[in-house]
Design an enzyme around this catalytic site. Structure first.
Site, mmCIF file in Angstrom:
data_model
loop_
_atom_site.group_PDB
_atom_site.id
_atom_site.type_symbol
_atom_site.label_atom_id
_atom_site.label_comp_id
_atom_site.label_asym_id
_atom_site.label_seq_id
_atom_site.Cartn_x
_atom_site.Cartn_y
_atom_site.Cartn_z
ATOM 1 N N ASP A 236 7.207 4.800 1.134
ATOM 2 C CA ASP A 236 7.283 3.690 0.178
ATOM 3 C C ASP A 236 8.583 2.923 0.443
ATOM 4 O O ASP A 236 9.679 3.402 0.139
ATOM 5 C CB ASP A 236 7.249 4.222 -1.265
ATOM 6 N N LYS B 237 3.131 -2.668 -3.407
ATOM 7 C CA LYS B 237 3.501 -1.947 -4.620
ATOM 8 C C LYS B 237 4.418 -2.829 -5.458
ATOM 9 O O LYS B 237 5.272 -3.531 -4.916
ATOM 10 C CB LYS B 237 4.196 -0.642 -4.216
ATOM 11 N N LYS C 259 -0.489 -0.648 -5.514
ATOM 12 C CA LYS C 259 0.128 0.402 -6.321
ATOM 13 C C LYS C 259 1.009 -0.220 -7.396
ATOM 14 O O LYS C 259 2.108 -0.687 -7.107
ATOM 15 C CB LYS C 259 0.959 1.337 -5.435
#
Length: 256
Positions: free
Chosen positions: A102, A165, A197
């Site tokens: 991430d 995200k 996300k």
């Protein structure tokens, strides 16, 4: 989405959950607890999301090929590290056993007009983890402007993101339905197999259901699966377990 009961929504949300501990006081004991909590009587979370220094420990606990994936963060949370340093972080995380990376974009540079900084960072990390799931964090609460959120989404997708995200969970404004709508439309319009996300501030099954319904409306209910949708949350699991067991929601909705 088809009409689901609260319990069905809870169990489904569990399968999409990146159960997160990115607290500053996280320690080895907390990682052991997190790995256990990710495995419930109602199924497993999709992943745990942890600091890079704990990846090797989590891999030793869960073992190779476990149903619960291991996600970790790089260039986190500030987004302002040099590319070479972030690439080194990524190589180490993958070597330690991370499945998902991430990555925070250099959003401050982006806000100053440097789009190339986003493209270069994402492309470099993509090359450093070709077999990993790369989730690119835009930090939408800091970007704020809808047009810029759309542009950051497009840049991340074009540079090789597997997911986009919303947030680190470390700023004042994290996931919102407004940002989610912009990002989901960018995914749809890209015609690429990219996931989404939302992260930060999602603490109830009813909150989660709002994001699932939005995503299902824009990209279709069949699009909703762990390979294309994750929740980043630390407290959502408590509510999922309460509702899945047939109880009431354990927390008030955030109201998004």
């Amino acid at each position: 989405m088809e009409l689901l009961s609260p319990r069905e929504i809870a169990v489904f949300a569990l399968s999409l959950l990146d159960l997160t501990n990115l607290r500053d006081d996280c320690d080895a004991a907390a990682i052991e607890t997190l790995c256990k909590r990710a495995q419930t009587p109602f199924g497993t979370a999709a992943a745990i999301c942890i600091w890079p220094r704990f990846v090797a420990q989590a891999r030793a606990i869960l073992g190779a090929g476990h149903a619960v994936r291991i996600a970790t963060v790089v260039n986190f949370p500030s987004g302002n590290l040099p590319v070479a340093e972030v690439v080194a972080e990524t190589h180490k995380a993958v070597a330690d056993g991370a499945d998902d990376i991430d990555l925070v974009i250099p959003y401050q540079g982006f806000l100053a007009g440097d789009e190339a900084s986003v493209s270069d960072m994402v492309a470099a990390v993509r090359a450093a983890c070709p077999k990993s799931c790369l989730k690119v964090i835009l930090e939408t609460g800091e970007i704020k402007d809808s047009g810029k959120i759309r542009r950051a989404s497009e840049l991340a997708i074009a540079a090789g993101a597997d997911f986009i995200k919303t947030s680190t969970g470390k700023v004042a404004v994290n996931a919102t339905l407004e940002a989610a709508d912009i990002m989901l439309q960018a995914i749809r319009d890209s015609r690429k197999n990219v996931g989404f996300k939302p992260a930060g501030g999602i603490s109830t099954v009813s909150d989660a259901d709002l994001y699932l319904r939005l995503a299902g409306t824009i990209l279709g209910p069949d699009w909703l699966m762990p390979s294309t949708f994750r929740f980043g949350a630390s407290s959502l699991l408590d509510d999922i377990l309460s509702v899945a067991a047939g109880g009431a929601s354990s927390a008030k909705s955030s109201g998004y």
